[in-house]
Motif scaffolding. Sequence first.
Motif, short mmCIF file in Angstrom:
data_model
loop_
_atom_site.label_atom_id
_atom_site.label_comp_id
_atom_site.label_asym_id
_atom_site.label_seq_id
_atom_site.Cartn_x
_atom_site.Cartn_y
_atom_site.Cartn_z
N GLU A 130 13.70 4.74 30.66
CA GLU A 130 15.05 4.22 30.56
C GLU A 130 15.08 2.70 30.51
O GLU A 130 14.19 2.02 31.05
N PHE A 131 16.11 2.19 29.90
CA PHE A 131 16.30 0.75 29.73
C PHE A 131 16.64 0.11 31.06
O PHE A 131 17.42 0.67 31.86
N VAL A 132 16.10 -1.09 31.28
CA VAL A 132 16.40 -1.86 32.49
C VAL A 132 17.09 -3.18 32.13
O VAL A 132 18.18 -3.47 32.62
N ALA A 133 16.44 -3.98 31.28
CA ALA A 133 16.98 -5.31 30.97
C ALA A 133 16.42 -5.79 29.65
O ALA A 133 15.34 -5.35 29.23
N ASN A 134 17.13 -6.71 29.05
CA ASN A 134 16.76 -7.25 27.74
C ASN A 134 17.13 -8.72 27.68
O ASN A 134 18.14 -9.14 28.27
N ILE A 135 16.30 -9.50 26.98
CA ILE A 135 16.60 -10.92 26.79
C ILE A 135 16.32 -11.25 25.33
O ILE A 135 15.26 -10.91 24.80
N ASN A 136 17.25 -11.93 24.67
CA ASN A 136 17.01 -12.23 23.26
C ASN A 136 16.41 -13.62 23.10
O ASN A 136 16.05 -14.28 24.08
N TRP A 137 16.29 -14.08 21.86
CA TRP A 137 15.54 -15.30 21.57
C TRP A 137 16.20 -16.54 22.16
O TRP A 137 15.52 -17.52 22.42
N ASP A 138 17.52 -16.51 22.36
CA ASP A 138 18.17 -17.68 22.95
C ASP A 138 18.55 -17.44 24.41
O ASP A 138 19.43 -18.10 24.94
N SER A 139 17.84 -16.49 25.02
CA SER A 139 17.93 -16.20 26.46
C SER A 139 19.23 -15.56 26.91
O SER A 139 19.53 -15.56 28.11
N ASN A 140 20.00 -15.02 25.99
CA ASN A 140 21.11 -14.16 26.42
C ASN A 140 20.53 -12.87 26.99
O ASN A 140 19.55 -12.34 26.47
N THR A 141 21.15 -12.36 28.03
CA THR A 141 20.61 -11.20 28.74
C THR A 141 21.56 -10.02 28.75
O THR A 141 22.77 -10.18 28.59
#
Length: 125
Positions: free
Chosen positions: A46-57
């Motif tokens: 299951e998914f926990v957390a994600n961060i994109n290239w400009d550090s949006n979470t």
Amino acid sequence: QVRLVESGGGLVQAGGSLRLSCAASGRTFSRSAMGWFRQAPGKEREFVANINWDSNTYYADSVKGRFTISRDNAKNMVYLQMNSLKPEDTAVYYCAADGRAYTNPYSLRDRYDYWGQGTQVTVSS
């Protein structure tokens, strides 16, 4: 060869904290989204957390307010700070990376191209 290597797992009492690290090698992911997933025995990953290239979470509701994902592009690292841990957080935690630039798979497990081997987190009550 691309590798993701997790570290920092272990045994902790409920209410405690752990910090997971994910070291990426073989290519840079500075323009890519990265995430953390977990899998408990007998359950789906299951998914926990994600961060994109400009550090949006982006976080799963079950960890929002307790876990914090961050990244250090200079070191090609991603971190997961886990506070106020609960027994239900017990699982193998996996780091994942999107192979594409400037897209974000968010919680979509099949959209991640690279995976680590996992690190065990056990929270005792």
